[in-house]
Design a protein around this motif. Structure first.
Motif, short mmCIF file in Angstrom:
data_model
loop_
_atom_site.label_atom_id
_atom_site.label_comp_id
_atom_site.label_asym_id
_atom_site.label_seq_id
_atom_site.Cartn_x
_atom_site.Cartn_y
_atom_site.Cartn_z
N LYS A 14 12.74 4.50 4.78
CA LYS A 14 12.15 4.96 3.51
C LYS A 14 12.12 3.80 2.50
N ASN A 25 0.86 -1.18 0.00
CA ASN A 25 0.00 0.00 0.00
C ASN A 25 0.90 1.23 0.00
N VAL A 26 0.71 2.11 -1.00
CA VAL A 26 1.64 3.22 -1.20
C VAL A 26 0.95 4.56 -1.02
N GLU A 27 1.76 5.55 -0.74
CA GLU A 27 1.30 6.92 -0.57
C GLU A 27 1.03 7.52 -1.95
N ASP A 28 -0.13 8.14 -2.11
CA ASP A 28 -0.50 8.71 -3.40
C ASP A 28 0.54 9.74 -3.86
N ARG A 44 5.87 6.05 -2.08
CA ARG A 44 6.42 5.56 -0.81
C ARG A 44 5.50 4.49 -0.22
N THR A 54 3.73 9.71 -4.34
CA THR A 54 5.15 9.62 -3.99
C THR A 54 5.75 8.24 -4.22
N ILE A 109 3.70 2.57 2.58
CA ILE A 109 3.29 2.88 3.94
C ILE A 109 2.81 1.65 4.69
#
Length: 391
Positions: free
Chosen positions: A234, A168-171, A175, A173, A177
């Motif tokens: 990160k 599951n990634v940050e919209d 990244r 970026t 999460i």
């Protein structure tokens, strides 16, 4: 050894038990694929084409065929003195003999080898997936984002997302999460491909930490990645859009070979500037008899076709007798299909003989794929057992 920016650690010790008799005596990466290749050819070729010239290959389960096949790596231009291929089986040490206990533990056991290369980054890859990828582009993203780890992901159908480790990634970026291992109700369909790039100093610290944890399974997906996320490291996703196949079952192995029969899904024909290298088998040209027929098939060198072959993949040295019919099937090297035999939706192992008039498999498109192992002789009596799933 000269300092390396990035080296690859190729995990090639898996048994692949769901492939049944195909991996009874060889490791999964050594399984033949596509008429002339072995599965491991794809990751080794990706390394060569990406400019990664130092590859540690971690072997364990039935390693002999794989080790003999790879040799010194010359077929993939990986036979350099300053780098190249290094085979890394488990070994005895002062603490005794230890098998690789998980993906992360396998890397931990070879930290001295990695340190001898003094890399900034370590690429961890598996030898049992079929795909073409430029690891250099993934590494460039890793460096540009200042990531501690980058994980390659691919969109899978939502209906299959619960079979994978999901990121599951940050919209906006990329990244990561949250990581969910085979979630019942996934929040995304971004599946981990099991391809990682780590900053070596960071990874080394986590490997040493997990080794001291008696409750750890010593696995990247179950332990290392969650630990890094929990500590706020990160982690970024690298989105891959090409062909990728995990041939973990007989069904998926058969499908991967059938994909070769269409230009739209054939990973070998796609991106011709990104070749797949292999150890050639010295075979004469394929022979098609005047009574033989070929339709939508991939047939390798050394084959002699006297019957009919439809929508199938034939590896080198296969002989097809008069009146025999092979349809929607995969026939591995040096197998003989005798006169008037009928093969439907099957995978037939190497050096096997299917005798005169034997019928194997089903023509139903929804039927299971029939698997026959290596070095078998299939006659009428065994045919009945095959229908009863007794072989």
């Amino acid at each position: 050894m000269t300092k390396k920016q990035c080296i690859a650690m190729l995990l090639a010790g898996g048994r692949g038990s769901r492939l049944g008799e195909l991996t009874q005596y060889i490791a999964k990466p050594a399984v033949p694929y596509g008429g002339k290749y072995r599965i491991v050819d794809f990751t080794l070729s990706n390394c060569r084409n990406s400019g990664i010239d130092t590859v540690g290959i971690l072997t364990q389960y039935h390693p002999h065929v794989l080790q003999n096949y790879i040799g010194d790596g010359k077929h993939w231009d990986l036979d350099h003195k300053n780098g190249g291929v290094t085979l890394l089986p488990p070994y005895q040490c002062e603490l005794g003999e230890r098998w690789y206990e998980g993906t992360a533990h396998a890397i931990f056991q070879n930290m001295r080898y990695i340190d001898s290369c003094d890399p900034e980054y370590v690429l961890v890859i598996s030898g049992d997936h079929i795909y073409k990828m430029d690891y250099k582009i993934m590494l460039d993203q890793h460096i540009a984002t200042g990531a501690d780890a980058t994980i390659s992901v691919i969109n899978v159908p939502w209906s299959e997302a619960n079979r994978f480790g999901i990121m599951n990634v940050e919209d906006g970026t990329k990244r990561i999460i949250e990581f969910e291992e085979k979630p019942r109700t996934p929040k995304s369909n971004l599946a981990s491909m099991g391809i990682y790039i780590f900053n070596w100093r960071e990874l080394k610290r986590y490997l040493e930490k997990e080794e001291k944890n008696i409750h750890s399974s010593k696995d990247f997906g179950k332990d290392i990645i969650p630990a890094m996320l929990e500590e706020g490291r990160k982690l970024f996703a690298y989105h891959f859009n090409g062909y990728w196949k995990d041939v973990g079952t007989i069904q998926s192995y058969w499908e991967a070979n059938m994909d070769l029969l269409s230009t739209e899904t054939n990973p070998i024909l796609q991106h011709p500037d990104w070749p797949v290298y292999t150890a050639d088998s010295l075979q004469p040209p394929m022979y098609l008899d005047e009574g033989g027929e070929l339709q939508q098939s991939l047939v390798s060198e050394g084959c002699a076709i006297n019957g009919r072959v439809e929508n199938s993949v034939l590896f080198y040295g296969v002989k097809v007798g008069k009146g025999a019919v092979i349809k929607d099937s995969v026939i591995l090297p040096n197998t003989v299909i005798e006169d008037n035999a009928l093969i439907n939706r099957a995978v037939i192992g190497s050096d096997t003989v299917v005798e005169h008039g034997v019928k194997i498999g089903t023509a139903h498109s929804f039927g299971e794929i029939t698997l026959i192992g290596d070095n078998k002789r299939i006659h009428k009596d065994i045919e009945t057992k095959i229908k009863l799933n007794a072989i």
